[in-house]
Scaffold this motif. Structure first.
Motif: not given
Lengths: 117, 117
Positions: B9-15, A97-103
């Motif tokens: 294109v993508a969410p902000v990534g993990a820092h 389901w996810y192209e990209s994600y961040t938690l």
């Protein structure tokens, strides 16, 4: 019962700090078969976690989705993270389901809200 | 330049923790005159704050909007909070644009991301 797709009257309000937020930001793939049912099931499940305070969700059509879960303490987060159905859903999310994600998991230090009178 | 309305294109990534999130959840009124220009201006301004790490935004049509700003440290948050144009925009938001909102400011303890290969 899930109100995942309904328009909210208001966002989840400010709680007394400290509490925790789990901020999940995601762009989805084109293959969304089964996603809606699973999202509704996860929303049902998380409401049973002791210390769960609420959830906000926003979805830009064809773009970014953001889900914010609010939890009273680290134990509530741990219980939700360890839930076996939740773990299975996460695996399916990565697979399909996810192209990209961040938690981002974070401890709230201050908060406030506004409601139009 | 603002990409507020564009599909990311993508969410902000993990820092690398610790860093801070400002989670702003809002339902807007029907009177949105001037909102778009101000939102674009705020996005331009916040990018100049030292320690600003990025921003995610999602908007359910007719429903909830969520904006998440990422900041390296409390000084960055303080600078953004004290910005005079930002303060003027907040006042206008309360007067005109927001039916309700909540702001949660939180210190990120852990984070991770996924990008489809």
């Amino acid at each position: 019962m899930s109100d995942h797709q309904e328009v909210p009257v208001a966002p989840v309000g400010a709680h007394e700090p400290p509490y925790y937020v789990a901020v999940f930001t995601a762009v989805r793939t084109h293959d969304q078969s089964g996603y809606g049912e699973t999202a509704a099931r996860m929303e049902e499940l998380v409401r049973h976690v002791p210390g769960f305070l609420g959830m906000d969700h926003a979805q830009t059509p064809g773009g970014l989705g953001i889900t914010v879960g609010y939890f009273r303490d680290p134990d509530a987060l741990t219980e939700w993270r360890a839930n076996s159905e939740h773990r299975a859903a996460q695996k399916r999310g990565i697979g399909e389901w996810y192209e990209s994600y961040t938690l981002h998991v974070a401890k709230v230090e201050r908060s406030h809200g506004f409601r139009r009178p």
